[in-house]
Design an enzyme around this catalytic site. Sequence first.
Site, short mmCIF file in Angstrom:
data_model
loop_
_atom_site.label_atom_id
_atom_site.label_comp_id
_atom_site.label_asym_id
_atom_site.label_seq_id
_atom_site.Cartn_x
_atom_site.Cartn_y
_atom_site.Cartn_z
N CYS A 89 0.40 -6.79 4.28
CA CYS A 89 1.21 -7.43 5.31
C CYS A 89 1.77 -6.39 6.28
O CYS A 89 1.52 -5.19 6.15
CB CYS A 89 2.36 -8.19 4.67
SG CYS A 89 1.84 -9.38 3.41
N ARG A 97 2.18 -12.04 7.25
CA ARG A 97 1.50 -12.13 5.96
C ARG A 97 -0.02 -12.19 6.08
O ARG A 97 -0.56 -12.96 6.88
CB ARG A 97 1.97 -13.36 5.21
CG ARG A 97 1.41 -13.44 3.78
CD ARG A 97 1.83 -14.69 3.07
NE ARG A 97 1.32 -14.69 1.68
CZ ARG A 97 1.14 -15.75 0.94
NH1 ARG A 97 1.44 -16.95 1.43
NH2 ARG A 97 0.67 -15.66 -0.29
N LEU A 98 -0.68 -11.33 5.31
CA LEU A 98 -2.10 -11.44 5.04
C LEU A 98 -2.21 -11.96 3.61
O LEU A 98 -1.88 -11.25 2.66
CB LEU A 98 -2.81 -10.09 5.19
CG LEU A 98 -4.29 -10.04 4.79
CD1 LEU A 98 -5.11 -10.96 5.68
CD2 LEU A 98 -4.82 -8.60 4.88
N ILE A 102 -3.45 -12.67 0.16
CA ILE A 102 -4.45 -12.12 -0.76
C ILE A 102 -4.27 -12.71 -2.16
O ILE A 102 -5.24 -13.08 -2.82
CB ILE A 102 -4.35 -10.58 -0.83
CG1 ILE A 102 -4.59 -9.96 0.57
CG2 ILE A 102 -5.35 -10.02 -1.84
CD1 ILE A 102 -5.98 -10.18 1.14
N GLU A 148 0.19 -4.28 -2.82
CA GLU A 148 -0.16 -5.01 -4.04
C GLU A 148 0.36 -4.23 -5.26
O GLU A 148 0.18 -3.02 -5.34
CB GLU A 148 -1.68 -5.17 -4.19
CG GLU A 148 -2.37 -5.87 -3.05
CD GLU A 148 -2.09 -7.37 -2.99
OE1 GLU A 148 -1.48 -7.89 -3.94
OE2 GLU A 148 -2.47 -7.99 -1.98
#
Length: 619
Positions: free
Chosen positions: A2, A48-49, A51, A76
């Site tokens: 993100c 936000r991406l 995943i 992550e």
Amino acid sequence: MCGISGILSFDGKYNKEDILKMNKILSHRGPDDEGTYFDDFIGLGHRRLSIIDLSKAGHQPMPDDSKRYWIVFNGEVYNYLEIREELIKDGFKFHSNTDTEVVLKSYIKWGKDCLKKFNGMWAFAIWDGEKKELFCARDRFGVKPFYYYHKDNYFVFASEIKAILEVEGIPREPNNIRILQYLGNYPLLENKSTFFKDIFQLPPSHYIIMRKDNFEVEQYWDIEKKEFDNERAKDTFLELFEDSIRLRLRSDVPVGTCLSGGLDSSSIVCVLNKLIDSSKQKTFSSCFEDKRFDERDYIQEVINATNVTPHYIFPDIKQLYPKLFSIIWHHDEPFEGTSILAQWCVMKLAKENKVLVVLDGQGSDEILAGYHPYKWYILLDSIKRKNLVEIIKNYKFLLEAVQSYRKTTNKSFFEFIKQISKSKFRSSKGDSSYAKKYLTDEFLNSNLNELTLSLPLKFNNKLENKLYQDTYFSSLQKLLQYEDRNSMAFSIESRVPFLDYRLVEFVFSLPIKFKINKGWTKYILRKSMKGVLPEKIRCRKDKMGFVTPQDLWVKEIENDVRGIVNSFSKREYVKSEEIPKILDEYYNGNNSLGKLVWKMFCLELWFRVFFEDSYTKDL
């Protein structure tokens, strides 16, 4: 993965619109969702991406149940499932399947000590509204970025420098000390400054605690040697490497791999092939028709051994040149050469094939002594021990590396030896004759004393100290920055299995012979990959990586380069009368000037992008 941002002002004076502007400028890092949080003292922004847990439950900024704590998180934590189970047993309840919520509740339970439990890559900020305290942290090796501006009781942070520059009142000034390091060919020996004055990055393995009238930056982790069974070294390495890759497969979107044909990326692809159905693995490679820069023969060996689905891209400077303004905009800073353009193209290829997570081999060279010049340090350590047999053998292995080294650098191997031998491994004064010849006396003299010229000596031999320094301060930090910007420009998350902290601790705890042995670099990786990796790759001694035909490219766009470098000569940094001579000599065949020409060219483009608004964000 993100984009995060925030403004903390203890006098309550901040502009909420600035958070919205930062969110907008970071949209490429998180195209799937956008969020903000505001109170009397702080504004937080998030892009936000998606995943892990693609639902709306992963929306950020994310509060705890009491809404006392708010988090914005980028990265992550791969072992979040295991930590989540531990927290559930302690009575914590969860409303999402995200690692973000695990990070937040880990902080609530363990405070800053939660960082030592995480295995992954991260940059995050947690606001405690009750204590009026902001906690910010960056992962152990600096895989994910965290930049900030701090003055008195005012603090601004973001995933990229350009977002901070959007905030009203933040000065936009070049940092001449970093420009001197860049132009003068001085090694980068610190991991905090940027090319922008008064904008800093949080070093790897550090956290910030910001309270009213109190600003702390502390280190929470460092590489320490531990006891391992050397007799099981090969098996332990493979177990840790496989587990690192297994953890980095945790994703709710497709995962692919970057494949250069070298030892590192090929090892990842082949180990991954044991963990998943090979027909589901997509690889992405940069190739050239010019055989001097092409590794398809090695790539094909991996494809034949694994049956993965390969994808190729052929970078072309004439196609890339119009995008250079955009590329520099994404990187925030000028870069050392054109090799990052090959990686840029690989990330573009992955995006076109709808892969949102890629595994890459960054970090292996620095922890496993993969670069040929490391053999010089092995020789010096044997000289220190006064072991004549070792000295002769290591000198022989060093000479054997010369031919391979020359294939991938404009500088001769002996020039490198001459340079590093003067440093005495405690400080490095760069090439002063180089700097004095081309840089103005005023620029050089006013900034030279401000350069950081020393690095910590943590271990008792030269090679391990060099590996430690390159991991935390030098080459790896630059490569991780390039990796982050190239991947996030295309909204792709890049994961680096060689930088699992357990694997790094293990490698640093092993004797040197497991890194370089009988002239072989990355010795333990080669041993552990027997039967996993094709022998043609496992036993190759040459090294290429994301190489590009830089001198050929720069000569293809000669007219543009001449015009831009001549414009740069009007700035305060270089002796303007020397520039035409440099350009003529370079274009008449003196490739040793290629690095200088590229740096002046790239630095001028950077000035135009960030100080003259000459850029486009179109990819």
